[in-house]
Design a protein around this motif. Structure first.
Motif, PDB file in Angstrom:
ATOM      1  N   TYR A   1       0.813  -1.214   0.000  1.00 16.60           N
ATOM      2  CA  TYR A   1       0.000   0.000   0.000  1.00 16.60           C
ATOM      3  C   TYR A   1       0.850   1.268   0.000  1.00 16.60           C
ATOM      4  CZ  TYR A   1      -3.754  -3.171   1.401  1.00 16.60           C
ATOM      5  OH  TYR A   1      -4.655  -4.204   1.451  1.00 16.60           O
ATOM      6  N   LYS A   2       2.091   1.124   0.456  1.00 20.43           N
ATOM      7  CA  LYS A   2       2.990   2.276   0.525  1.00 20.43           C
ATOM      8  C   LYS A   2       4.352   1.864  -0.015  1.00 20.43           C
ATOM      9  CE  LYS A   2       2.436   2.936   4.999  1.00 20.43           C
ATOM     10  NZ  LYS A   2       2.543   3.548   6.355  1.00 20.43           N
ATOM     11  N   ASN A   3       4.966   2.742  -0.810  1.00 21.95           N
ATOM     12  CA  ASN A   3       6.293   2.436  -1.327  1.00 21.95           C
ATOM     13  C   ASN A   3       6.973   3.735  -1.737  1.00 21.95           C
ATOM     14  OD1 ASN A   3       8.345   1.509  -3.576  1.00 21.95           O
ATOM     15  ND2 ASN A   3       7.789  -0.331  -2.438  1.00 21.95           N
ATOM     16  N   SER A   4       8.265   3.838  -1.437  1.00 20.56           N
ATOM     17  CA  SER A   4       9.006   5.059  -1.765  1.00 20.56           C
ATOM     18  C   SER A   4       9.582   5.037  -3.164  1.00 20.56           C
ATOM     19  CB  SER A   4      10.119   5.294  -0.737  1.00 20.56           C
ATOM     20  OG  SER A   4      10.882   4.129  -0.530  1.00 20.56           O
ATOM     21  N   GLY A   5       9.270   3.986  -3.945  1.00 19.97           N
ATOM     22  CA  GLY A   5       9.638   3.964  -5.348  1.00 19.97           C
ATOM     23  C   GLY A   5      11.123   3.785  -5.596  1.00 19.97           C
ATOM     24  N   THR A   6      11.527   4.040  -6.837  1.00 19.57           N
ATOM     25  CA  THR A   6      12.936   3.930  -7.218  1.00 19.57           C
ATOM     26  C   THR A   6      13.656   5.260  -7.106  1.00 19.57           C
ATOM     27  OG1 THR A   6      12.302   4.298  -9.514  1.00 19.57           O
ATOM     28  CG2 THR A   6      12.471   2.017  -8.794  1.00 19.57           C
ATOM     29  N   ALA A   7      12.906   6.340  -6.958  1.00 18.47           N
ATOM     30  CA  ALA A   7      13.461   7.679  -6.750  1.00 18.47           C
ATOM     31  C   ALA A   7      12.414   8.492  -6.009  1.00 18.47           C
ATOM     32  CB  ALA A   7      13.810   8.355  -8.072  1.00 18.47           C
ATOM     33  N   GLN A   8      12.847   9.603  -5.406  1.00 18.22           N
ATOM     34  CA  GLN A   8      11.939  10.466  -4.664  1.00 18.22           C
ATOM     35  C   GLN A   8      12.135  11.905  -5.130  1.00 18.22           C
ATOM     36  OE1 GLN A   8      14.404   8.514  -2.817  1.00 18.22           O
ATOM     37  NE2 GLN A   8      13.014   6.799  -3.197  1.00 18.22           N
ATOM     38  N   VAL A   9      11.023  12.616  -5.261  1.00 22.84           N
ATOM     39  CA  VAL A   9      11.093  14.004  -5.711  1.00 22.84           C
ATOM     40  C   VAL A   9      10.159  14.843  -4.853  1.00 22.84           C
ATOM     41  CG1 VAL A   9       9.300  13.684  -7.476  1.00 22.84           C
ATOM     42  CG2 VAL A   9      10.991  15.515  -7.738  1.00 22.84           C
ATOM     43  N   GLN A  10      10.561  16.077  -4.570  1.00 23.68           N
ATOM     44  CA  GLN A  10       9.733  16.944  -3.730  1.00 23.68           C
ATOM     45  C   GLN A  10       8.377  17.199  -4.397  1.00 23.68           C
ATOM     46  OE1 GLN A  10      11.935  20.542  -3.001  1.00 23.68           O
ATOM     47  NE2 GLN A  10      12.957  19.720  -1.174  1.00 23.68           N
TER      48      GLN A  10
END
Length: 558
Positions: free
Chosen positions: A165-174
């Motif tokens: 249900y939650k995942n920070s993915g392969t990259a993070q962007v503001q």
């Protein structure tokens, strides 16, 4: 796999070798009543089992959930745990032949198995473990050690099945950057690069005058694997988390930095460094510097995972700067590569809870483990006490009051005081979203609870995307085939392999940083030298060894 984990295993075996040189009552099979557990009686009819937890902390066994576990099983756990990050407790156990009743040795399990310290639980499970078999279901065979030794020495400490249900993915962007991009998710590194450059051009400094940073990394210690190494596999190859390794369709292991696509990813990162998009301090800053920099709100994007950067986000949230916190995105090198963030890799094996040969009452121990695996046991450790921590509605579904949810989220001592969520790991468990016969989930995490906790930035993104969950914009788990082997970083591997693996990682760590911070003209020469150094360190040999290990694991389920 973290460098510390690899080093710890090598040191454990080495220390052990050096040192060597110089039951009461327990729950029944279904976990719902209490019966005779074995011969290891204890005062008051309770069997006290010693338990070493390599990831543990102090547990006086006095909270309500612990007391309920004892009432249901006739077992109380006396927990030991490492006192420092370099604790060599398992090595000392092996050297002294002095073991607890139950043990979670994490990366040191292979040492215990080689020392003959763990019992084969197969017959105990056959006789007393119906709930264990039910929980593992079709993946039960993966618990076996190898085709040559099909013993079950450990019950996996990782979730079986479930939904992400939650995942920070392969990259993070503001969020601020994403909103200025019209909430469009970049579908390639080129689009990602343009998005960052456009934002920096429009906002060269923050509101308080600090220079905007496009990307930063944490590489001064083992975090290099998390922020520099791992993303290259996810983004370039669309590969799941197998530590430093890629696995092809024929189960051949490849040290991922020899991949041509991974090479191209680092070439892009080198260009970002030379163009000033990648933080010029990334290679020299400490992890504390990294978190502090995130907390200023000046870093537009990360290649990390949420548990690693959350401390920086907490400060931004406390300052009500939600637009400067991060959205996890499914970034890959190009449109033809799918981000593997939601892929289920199957049951993670190699790390789990085992019963030692010193156990005073193996029957009580297996009955305790079976109760934990039962529906009643799973609800107890995950939800707590009915009528106190959760309630049941008219349709028979479990729910928590908002007051309880707030207490859980905001009180740092909630787990220890209540026992809720304190006694589940590292024991077997179902994954999020898996439902019991009542239609309630075994864990407290569900689609509805995740949505209820979204902040205003997250809600706005879901509305812009027309989705319920942020992860709905990711490639879904159903788009991937579950491999026949599990996550490689958790495997118990021979010390000979780990010795080479440690050396390979040392070479890659420093060499990759040199490749990234060097001139664009020198990149290929630097990268070629790294590959040559890796070959001379034993890369091909390690690949062959790991390939055989993977094929053995596959043979267990074919």
């Amino acid at each position: 796999m973290k460098a510390k984990k690899l080093c710890a295993l090598f040191l454990t075996v080495s220390l052990a070798a050096g040192l060597l040189g110089g039951c009461g009552k327990g729950g029944s099979g279904d976990g719902n009543d209490t019966g005779a557990a074995g011969d290891g009686g204890s005062e008051g009819g309770v069997v006290e089992l010693t338990f070493y937890n390599a990831d543990g902390e102090e547990d006086p066994w006095t909270d309500p959930v612990a007391q309920a576990l004892t009432e249901k099983t006739g077992v109380a756990l006396k927990t030991e745990y490492p006192v420092s990050s370099d604790d060599q407790k398992v090595a000392l156990m092996i050297a002294e032949q002095n073991y607890p009743d139950l043990i979670f040795a994490k990366g040191d399990a292979r040492s215990l198995i080689d020392a003959g310290a763990l019992i084969d639980m197969t017959e105990l499970i056959d006789e007393y473990g119906p709930n264990i078999k039910k929980l593992y279901g079709d993946e039960f065979e993966k618990l076996k050690y190898s085709p040559d030794d099909p013993s079950i020495y450990q019950l996996s400490s990782y979730a079986v099945g479930g939904t992400t249900y939650k995942n920070s993915g392969t990259a993070q962007v503001q969020w601020a950057v994403l909103k200025e991009n019209g909430y469009k998710i970049p579908e390639s590194l080129e689009e990602f690069e343009k998005m960052l450059k456009d934002y920096i051009a429009a906002h060269p400094t923050t509101d308080d005058g600090m220079e905007t940073i496009g990307i930063t990394l944490s590489t001064s210690d083992w975090h290099w694997m998390i922020t520099l190494g791992n993303p290259s596999g996810y983004i370039a190859e669309g590969a799941p988390d197998n530590g430093q390794w890629l696995v092809d369709e024929n189960y051949h292991a490849i040290y991922k930095f020899r991949s041509e696509k991974v090479r191209q990813y680092f070439k892009w990162l080198n260009r970002m460094y030379n163009e000033g998009i990648l933080d010029h301090e990334f290679a020299t800053q400490t992890h504390e510097d990294y978190i502090a920099k995130i907390a200023t709100g000046r870093v537009l994007s990360l290649f990390d995972t949420d548990w690693d950067y959350s401390d920086g986000e907490k400060i931004l949230k406390a300052d009500n700067k939600l637009n400067l916190t991060y959205c996890g995105i499914p970034l890959t090198m190009d449109k033809n590569t799918k981000a593997p963030s939601l892929m289920y890799q199957g049951l993670t094996t190699g790390q789990g809870v085992g019963i030692t040969t010193a156990c005073k009452d193996p029957v009580a121990a297996i009955k305790y483990l079976d109760y934990i695996c039962s529906d009643e046991g799973q609800v107890l450790v995950q939800w707590g006490i009915e009528g106190t921590n959760y309630f049941v509605d008219e349709e028979g579904h479990r729910y928590r009051t908002q007051e309880e949810i707030d207490e859980c989220n905001n009180n740092k001592d909630y787990r220890k005081n209540t026992g809720v969520g304190f006694h589940n790991y590292p024991f077997p468990c179902y994954g999020d979203g898996v439902e019991d016969a009542t239609g309630s989930t075994y864990t407290t995490a569900s689609k509805d609870t995740v949505i209820a906790e979204y902040d205003e930035e997250q809600k706005a993104a879901c509305e812009a995307w027309g989705v319920d969950l942020l992860v709905d914009v990711f490639p879904q788990a159903s788009e991937f085939e579950t491999p026949k082997y599990s996550a490689i970083w958790a495997y118990s591997k021979p010390v000979e392999f780990d010795e080479i693996g440690n050396k390979l990682d040392e070479v890659a760590w420093s060499s990759l940083i040199s490749c990234v911070i060097g001139s664009e003209a020198d990149f290929d020469t630097s990268y070629d030298k790294m590959i040559a150094d890796l070959e001379s360190t034993g890369m091909s040999e390690a690949e062959e060894m790991l390939t055989e290990i993977i094929k053995e694991k596959v043979a267990l389920v074919e």
